[in-house]
Design a protein around this motif. Structure first.
Motif, PDB file in Angstrom:
ATOM      1  N   THR A  11       0.797  -1.224   0.000  1.00 45.95           N
ATOM      2  CA  THR A  11       0.000   0.000   0.000  1.00 45.95           C
ATOM      3  C   THR A  11       0.830   1.275   0.000  1.00 45.95           C
ATOM      4  O   THR A  11       0.281   2.366   0.186  1.00 45.95           O
ATOM      5  N   ALA A  12       2.126   1.183  -0.191  1.00 45.09           N
ATOM      6  CA  ALA A  12       2.943   2.397  -0.274  1.00 45.09           C
ATOM      7  C   ALA A  12       2.456   3.256  -1.440  1.00 45.09           C
ATOM      8  O   ALA A  12       2.077   2.747  -2.491  1.00 45.09           O
ATOM      9  N   GLY A  13       2.450   4.562  -1.240  1.00 47.77           N
ATOM     10  CA  GLY A  13       2.048   5.463  -2.310  1.00 47.77           C
ATOM     11  C   GLY A  13       0.585   5.833  -2.309  1.00 47.77           C
ATOM     12  O   GLY A  13       0.130   6.516  -3.231  1.00 47.77           O
ATOM     13  N   GLU A  14      -0.186   5.430  -1.283  1.00 48.93           N
ATOM     14  CA  GLU A  14      -1.604   5.803  -1.240  1.00 48.93           C
ATOM     15  C   GLU A  14      -1.739   7.261  -0.802  1.00 48.93           C
ATOM     16  O   GLU A  14      -2.326   7.581   0.234  1.00 48.93           O
ATOM     17  N   ILE A  15      -1.194   8.126  -1.640  1.00 51.81           N
ATOM     18  CA  ILE A  15      -1.168   9.558  -1.333  1.00 51.81           C
ATOM     19  C   ILE A  15      -2.571  10.145  -1.262  1.00 51.81           C
ATOM     20  O   ILE A  15      -2.814  11.150  -0.602  1.00 51.81           O
ATOM     21  N   GLY A  16      -3.522   9.513  -1.934  1.00 50.64           N
ATOM     22  CA  GLY A  16      -4.886  10.022  -1.937  1.00 50.64           C
ATOM     23  C   GLY A  16      -5.540  10.016  -0.580  1.00 50.64           C
ATOM     24  O   GLY A  16      -6.586  10.661  -0.388  1.00 50.64           O
ATOM     25  N   HIS A  17      -4.950   9.298   0.381  1.00 52.39           N
ATOM     26  CA  HIS A  17      -5.565   9.203   1.703  1.00 52.39           C
ATOM     27  C   HIS A  17      -4.763   9.938   2.776  1.00 52.39           C
ATOM     28  O   HIS A  17      -4.895   9.666   3.964  1.00 52.39           O
ATOM     29  N   ILE A  18      -3.943  10.895   2.331  1.00 52.58           N
ATOM     30  CA  ILE A  18      -3.384  11.881   3.252  1.00 52.58           C
ATOM     31  C   ILE A  18      -4.520  12.802   3.704  1.00 52.58           C
ATOM     32  O   ILE A  18      -5.324  13.258   2.889  1.00 52.58           O
ATOM     33  N   THR A  19      -4.626  13.069   4.983  1.00 52.73           N
ATOM     34  CA  THR A  19      -5.705  13.908   5.504  1.00 52.73           C
ATOM     35  C   THR A  19      -5.380  15.385   5.313  1.00 52.73           C
ATOM     36  O   THR A  19      -4.357  15.880   5.778  1.00 52.73           O
ATOM     37  N   LEU A  20      -6.276  16.083   4.621  1.00 49.81           N
ATOM     38  CA  LEU A  20      -6.147  17.531   4.455  1.00 49.81           C
ATOM     39  C   LEU A  20      -7.059  18.292   5.402  1.00 49.81           C
ATOM     40  O   LEU A  20      -6.756  19.406   5.811  1.00 49.81           O
ATOM     41  N   ASP A  21      -8.233  17.704   5.721  1.00 47.01           N
ATOM     42  CA  ASP A  21      -9.212  18.396   6.562  1.00 47.01           C
ATOM     43  C   ASP A  21      -9.977  17.346   7.361  1.00 47.01           C
ATOM     44  O   ASP A  21     -10.772  16.593   6.812  1.00 47.01           O
ATOM     45  N   GLU A  22      -9.739  17.323   8.693  1.00 48.50           N
ATOM     46  CA  GLU A  22     -10.384  16.320   9.537  1.00 48.50           C
ATOM     47  C   GLU A  22     -11.901  16.478   9.582  1.00 48.50           C
ATOM     48  O   GLU A  22     -12.606  15.547   9.970  1.00 48.50           O
ATOM     49  N   SER A  23     -12.405  17.625   9.169  1.00 47.35           N
ATOM     50  CA  SER A  23     -13.856  17.850   9.138  1.00 47.35           C
ATOM     51  C   SER A  23     -14.392  17.823   7.709  1.00 47.35           C
ATOM     52  O   SER A  23     -15.542  18.213   7.463  1.00 47.35           O
ATOM     53  N   GLY A  24     -13.578  17.395   6.771  1.00 47.24           N
ATOM     54  CA  GLY A  24     -13.956  17.408   5.367  1.00 47.24           C
ATOM     55  C   GLY A  24     -14.898  16.282   4.989  1.00 47.24           C
ATOM     56  O   GLY A  24     -15.394  15.543   5.847  1.00 47.24           O
ATOM     57  N   PRO A  25     -15.150  16.117   3.684  1.00 46.03           N
ATOM     58  CA  PRO A  25     -16.072  15.081   3.210  1.00 46.03           C
ATOM     59  C   PRO A  25     -15.591  13.678   3.590  1.00 46.03           C
ATOM     60  O   PRO A  25     -14.384  13.434   3.720  1.00 46.03           O
ATOM     61  N   VAL A  26     -16.544  12.771   3.752  1.00 49.93           N
ATOM     62  CA  VAL A  26     -16.204  11.391   4.066  1.00 49.93           C
ATOM     63  C   VAL A  26     -15.650  10.719   2.813  1.00 49.93           C
ATOM     64  O   VAL A  26     -16.253  10.773   1.735  1.00 49.93           O
ATOM     65  N   CYS A  27     -14.505  10.096   2.967  1.00 44.98           N
ATOM     66  CA  CYS A  27     -13.845   9.402   1.856  1.00 44.98           C
ATOM     67  C   CYS A  27     -14.334   7.961   1.789  1.00 44.98           C
ATOM     68  O   CYS A  27     -14.853   7.414   2.771  1.00 44.98           O
ATOM     69  N   ARG A  28     -14.138   7.315   0.640  1.00 49.63           N
ATOM     70  CA  ARG A  28     -14.538   5.915   0.499  1.00 49.63           C
ATOM     71  C   ARG A  28     -13.729   5.000   1.424  1.00 49.63           C
ATOM     72  O   ARG A  28     -14.131   3.875   1.694  1.00 49.63           O
ATOM     73  N   CYS A  29     -12.574   5.485   1.913  1.00 49.07           N
ATOM     74  CA  CYS A  29     -11.770   4.685   2.841  1.00 49.07           C
ATOM     75  C   CYS A  29     -12.338   4.740   4.257  1.00 49.07           C
ATOM     76  O   CYS A  29     -11.907   3.983   5.134  1.00 49.07           O
ATOM     77  N   GLY A  30     -13.296   5.649   4.503  1.00 51.91           N
ATOM     78  CA  GLY A  30     -13.902   5.768   5.819  1.00 51.91           C
ATOM     79  C   GLY A  30     -13.436   6.965   6.608  1.00 51.91           C
ATOM     80  O   GLY A  30     -14.074   7.338   7.599  1.00 51.91           O
TER      81      GLY A  30
END
Length: 391
Positions: free
Chosen positions: A236-255
């Motif tokens: 799973t190295a490189g899953e840059i898409g799941h770096i958190t930018l906003d803890e109150s932001g939209p819910v991601c498909r990862c949960g």
């Protein structure tokens, strides 16, 4: 029989070393082979002569630095490799030989969220069609590279997350394709294969290390470190898409909430333009409109670039890559996306890491992943199989 350390085993090892160097590069001059392998020029000359006699390599006259040279590549008759790339909206297949020549290639629309069986049925048919186009026998296939848009456990070939590909739940892509074809399959996620494709054939050539950022239905990064894909122990190295930018932001498909992907991927970005541009938009169309001067699309692409740049800055701080290659549809936006990415990198990355970074668009476009699948087979196949059994 060979014994460890014997002259015959050393000779065999040197043969495989030369084959490995040529296989990884596609073609090399004899001088390049000597530099790459550490063998003397005389030894390389003798080995190349022997490999040519075995039918393993082909030698052509070329020039290097204005001087006459001999270019060595694997024989075009030594075998065939196949690349299969499942994107979220397409299936692309390529057939190539061991000399890094693409013999046939084709893409067709496909919804990867449908069942895995449907996907493999389509892939089988497309492979068969391309083999006919290329005029090669199926028996000459020595390996298949398979790319899927999700994390892969490289040790088992299993999908690491069924939330990303619900229609593939319970399947092992590598085992499934091996059972259907009877050929060894090497599987990896699409970002890793895009990185490998650009590293071997595209904008990553000559870089010792790079990060390939793919922005499509999701966001991922393929990492090449010291010339090798870095996957991490769980793949799973490189899953840059799941770096958190906003803890109150939209819910991601990862949960989680506020992941980079929720601000940059097509499924989250396109709805921003539905009111003004209709619901038939694609990321490709948004990029095209941005290039044509549409203010709304330019703003959205620039915003995506700024968010991607935040993720790239974190990569710089952690891994200090010398080159970042932007792939996917966003790469076609050029400086509309690259400029904001550089701005964010300059703001959030350690200054020394930012100064050493070169940011470039991918050169291969939508072909990066399928060419990476071919390169994966060429890298993973055993060198000994091209030489026959050891004496």
């Amino acid at each position: 029989m060979e014994t460890p350390g014997s002259q015959s085993s050393l000779h065999r090892a040197n043969l495989e070393r030369v084959v490995r160097a040529v296989r990884a590069a596609g073609s090399l001059t004899q001088a390049d082979i000597a530099r790459t392998t550490g063998l003397s020029a005389a030894t390389v000359s003798n080995i190349v002569r022997e490999l040519k006699g075995l039918g393993t390599v082909e030698v052509r006259t070329t020039s290097a630095s204005g001087r006459r040279a001999r270019s060595v590549s694997l024989s075009t008759d030594a075998g065939i490799v196949v690349g299969v790339d499942f994107g979220h909206s397409h299936l692309r297949v390529a057939v190539g030989n061991l000399a890094h020549q693409v013999l046939a290639e084709e893409a067709e629309p496909f919804d990867v969220d449908s069942s895995a069986d449907q996907g493999f049925d389509r892939a089988e048919k497309l492979v068969g069609r391309l083999l006919t186009v290329a005029g090669v026998d199926r028996a000459k296939i020595i390996g298949i590279g398979l790319g899927v848009p999700g994390p892969i456990d490289v040790a088992t070939g299993a999908l690491g997350s069924t939330a990303i590909l619900p229609g593939w739940r319970g399947t092992n892509p590598r085992e499934e394709l091996e059972a259907r074809t009877g050929v060894r399959v090497h599987v990896d996620n699409d970002a890793n294969l895009g990185a490998l494709g650009e590293y071997v054939w595209g904008s990553g050539r000559g870089a010792g290390d790079l990060a390939y950022i793919k922005v499509a239905s999701g966001v991922g990064a393929g990492l090449v470190i010291a010339g090798q894909i870095y996957r991490g122990p769980g793949g799973t190295a490189g899953e840059i898409g799941h770096i958190t930018l906003d803890e109150s932001g939209p819910v991601c498909r990862c949960g989680n909430r506020g992941c980079l992907e929720t601000f940059t991927s097509a499924r989250h970005v396109l709805p921003l333009l539905h009111a003004s541009h209709g619901t038939d938009l694609t990321m490709n169309r948004v990029v095209q409109l941005a290039r044509e001067g549409d203010p709304g699309c330019r703003r959205v692409v620039a915003d995506v670039g700024r968010h991607i740049g935040t993720g790239v800055a974190q990569l710089c701080n952690l891994l200090n890559p010398s080159r970042v290659v932007l792939g996917g549809d966003l790469a076609e936006a050029g400086e509309i996306a690259l400029g904001p990415i550089r701005d964010s990198v300059g703001r959030y990355a350690i200054p020394s890491a930012a100064r050493q970074l070169t940011l470039v668009p991918g050169a291969l476009g939508g072909r990066a992943e399928v060419l990476g699948a071919l390169a994966l087979v060429l890298r993973e196949m055993g060198d000994g199989m091209l030489l026959g059994p050891a004496s």
